[in-house]
Design a protein around this motif. Structure first.
Motif, PDB file in Angstrom:
ATOM      1  N   MET A  40       0.815  -1.201   0.000  1.00 41.03           N
ATOM      2  CA  MET A  40       0.000   0.000   0.000  1.00 41.03           C
ATOM      3  C   MET A  40       0.849   1.251   0.000  1.00 41.03           C
ATOM      4  SD  MET A  40      -3.151   0.652  -0.064  1.00 41.03           S
ATOM      5  CE  MET A  40      -4.289   1.939   0.183  1.00 41.03           C
ATOM      6  N   SER A  41       2.010   1.172   0.658  1.00 45.21           N
ATOM      7  CA  SER A  41       2.866   2.362   0.693  1.00 45.21           C
ATOM      8  C   SER A  41       3.524   2.625  -0.655  1.00 45.21           C
ATOM      9  CB  SER A  41       3.917   2.212   1.782  1.00 45.21           C
ATOM     10  OG  SER A  41       4.777   1.146   1.460  1.00 45.21           O
ATOM     11  N   ALA A  42       3.566   1.595  -1.508  1.00 44.35           N
ATOM     12  CA  ALA A  42       4.141   1.805  -2.842  1.00 44.35           C
ATOM     13  C   ALA A  42       3.274   2.736  -3.671  1.00 44.35           C
ATOM     14  CB  ALA A  42       4.304   0.466  -3.546  1.00 44.35           C
ATOM     15  N   LEU A  43       1.977   2.746  -3.398  1.00 46.24           N
ATOM     16  CA  LEU A  43       1.079   3.647  -4.134  1.00 46.24           C
ATOM     17  C   LEU A  43       1.399   5.107  -3.856  1.00 46.24           C
ATOM     18  CD1 LEU A  43      -2.365   1.871  -3.811  1.00 46.24           C
ATOM     19  CD2 LEU A  43      -0.894   2.032  -5.807  1.00 46.24           C
ATOM     20  N   LEU A  44       1.945   5.396  -2.688  1.00 48.33           N
ATOM     21  CA  LEU A  44       2.316   6.775  -2.366  1.00 48.33           C
ATOM     22  C   LEU A  44       3.411   7.283  -3.285  1.00 48.33           C
ATOM     23  CD1 LEU A  44       2.278   6.587   1.527  1.00 48.33           C
ATOM     24  CD2 LEU A  44       0.582   7.627   0.027  1.00 48.33           C
ATOM     25  N   TYR A  45       4.236   6.371  -3.823  1.00 48.17           N
ATOM     26  CA  TYR A  45       5.287   6.763  -4.747  1.00 48.17           C
ATOM     27  C   TYR A  45       4.855   6.618  -6.201  1.00 48.17           C
ATOM     28  CZ  TYR A  45       8.131   6.407  -0.588  1.00 48.17           C
ATOM     29  OH  TYR A  45       8.638   6.570   0.672  1.00 48.17           O
ATOM     30  N   LEU A  46       4.091   5.566  -6.485  1.00 48.15           N
ATOM     31  CA  LEU A  46       3.756   5.261  -7.869  1.00 48.15           C
ATOM     32  C   LEU A  46       2.709   6.214  -8.457  1.00 48.15           C
ATOM     33  CD1 LEU A  46       3.719   1.372  -7.803  1.00 48.15           C
ATOM     34  CD2 LEU A  46       5.472   2.898  -8.692  1.00 48.15           C
ATOM     35  N   VAL A  47       1.751   6.637  -7.679  1.00 46.21           N
ATOM     36  CA  VAL A  47       0.717   7.535  -8.204  1.00 46.21           C
ATOM     37  C   VAL A  47       1.308   8.888  -8.594  1.00 46.21           C
ATOM     38  CG1 VAL A  47      -1.392   8.773  -7.613  1.00 46.21           C
ATOM     39  CG2 VAL A  47      -1.194   6.350  -7.084  1.00 46.21           C
ATOM     40  N   PRO A  48       2.130   9.531  -7.782  1.00 47.95           N
ATOM     41  CA  PRO A  48       2.734  10.801  -8.239  1.00 47.95           C
ATOM     42  C   PRO A  48       3.676  10.618  -9.418  1.00 47.95           C
ATOM     43  CG  PRO A  48       2.883  10.620  -5.866  1.00 47.95           C
ATOM     44  CD  PRO A  48       2.407   9.313  -6.354  1.00 47.95           C
ATOM     45  N   ILE A  49       4.390   9.490  -9.476  1.00 46.34           N
ATOM     46  CA  ILE A  49       5.264   9.248 -10.623  1.00 46.34           C
ATOM     47  C   ILE A  49       4.431   9.075 -11.890  1.00 46.34           C
ATOM     48  CG2 ILE A  49       6.819   7.536 -11.635  1.00 46.34           C
ATOM     49  CD1 ILE A  49       7.993   7.152  -8.826  1.00 46.34           C
ATOM     50  N   ALA A  50       3.330   8.341 -11.800  1.00 46.20           N
ATOM     51  CA  ALA A  50       2.460   8.146 -12.961  1.00 46.20           C
ATOM     52  C   ALA A  50       1.847   9.471 -13.404  1.00 46.20           C
ATOM     53  CB  ALA A  50       1.371   7.129 -12.638  1.00 46.20           C
ATOM     54  N   LEU A  51       1.423  10.287 -12.461  1.00 41.65           N
ATOM     55  CA  LEU A  51       0.866  11.600 -12.813  1.00 41.65           C
ATOM     56  C   LEU A  51       1.934  12.490 -13.440  1.00 41.65           C
ATOM     57  CD1 LEU A  51      -1.446  12.318  -9.768  1.00 41.65           C
ATOM     58  CD2 LEU A  51      -2.128  11.810 -12.112  1.00 41.65           C
ATOM     59  N   GLY A  52       3.133  12.436 -12.914  1.00 36.47           N
ATOM     60  CA  GLY A  52       4.230  13.235 -13.481  1.00 36.47           C
ATOM     61  C   GLY A  52       4.545  12.820 -14.904  1.00 36.47           C
ATOM     62  N   LEU A  53       4.583  11.523 -15.168  1.00 41.31           N
ATOM     63  CA  LEU A  53       4.842  11.050 -16.523  1.00 41.31           C
ATOM     64  C   LEU A  53       3.706  11.421 -17.465  1.00 41.31           C
ATOM     65  CD1 LEU A  53       6.421   7.555 -15.818  1.00 41.31           C
ATOM     66  CD2 LEU A  53       7.551   9.604 -16.678  1.00 41.31           C
ATOM     67  N   GLY A  54       2.481  11.394 -16.957  1.00 46.09           N
ATOM     68  CA  GLY A  54       1.335  11.804 -17.773  1.00 46.09           C
ATOM     69  C   GLY A  54       1.413  13.273 -18.143  1.00 46.09           C
ATOM     70  N   PHE A  55       1.751  14.118 -17.177  1.00 44.69           N
ATOM     71  CA  PHE A  55       1.892  15.547 -17.470  1.00 44.69           C
ATOM     72  C   PHE A  55       3.077  15.807 -18.387  1.00 44.69           C
ATOM     73  CE2 PHE A  55      -0.615  16.227 -13.486  1.00 44.69           C
ATOM     74  CZ  PHE A  55      -1.686  16.840 -14.124  1.00 44.69           C
ATOM     75  N   LEU A  56       4.138  15.021 -18.248  1.00 48.40           N
ATOM     76  CA  LEU A  56       5.289  15.160 -19.145  1.00 48.40           C
ATOM     77  C   LEU A  56       4.891  14.814 -20.580  1.00 48.40           C
ATOM     78  CD1 LEU A  56       8.369  15.697 -19.279  1.00 48.40           C
ATOM     79  CD2 LEU A  56       8.654  13.228 -19.044  1.00 48.40           C
ATOM     80  N   GLY A  57       4.138  13.754 -20.757  1.00 46.25           N
ATOM     81  CA  GLY A  57       3.661  13.378 -22.089  1.00 46.25           C
ATOM     82  C   GLY A  57       2.716  14.413 -22.658  1.00 46.25           C
TER      83      GLY A  57
END
Length: 47
Positions: free
Chosen positions: A1-18
């Motif tokens: 569950m704590s991995a989601l704290l890192y993965l969700v912002p990384i996924a959002l960052g990559l989406g905004f980068l794209g």
């Protein structure tokens, strides 16, 4: 569950980068002439 704290912002960052890269391509005119490049490859310049 704590991995989601890192993965969700990384996924959002990559989406905004794209999205930023797509908008930059649209503003720089990369998609203005889609058929011109396809026709230029068939033309012979040595005439």
């Amino acid at each position: 569950m704590s991995a989601l704290l890192y993965l969700v912002p990384i996924a959002l960052g990559l989406g905004f980068l794209g999205l930023g890269a797509f908008l930059w391509c649209m503003k720089s005119g990369q998609y203005d002439d889609l058929e011109g490049a396809a026709h230029r490859i068939l033309l012979d310049d040595e005439e």
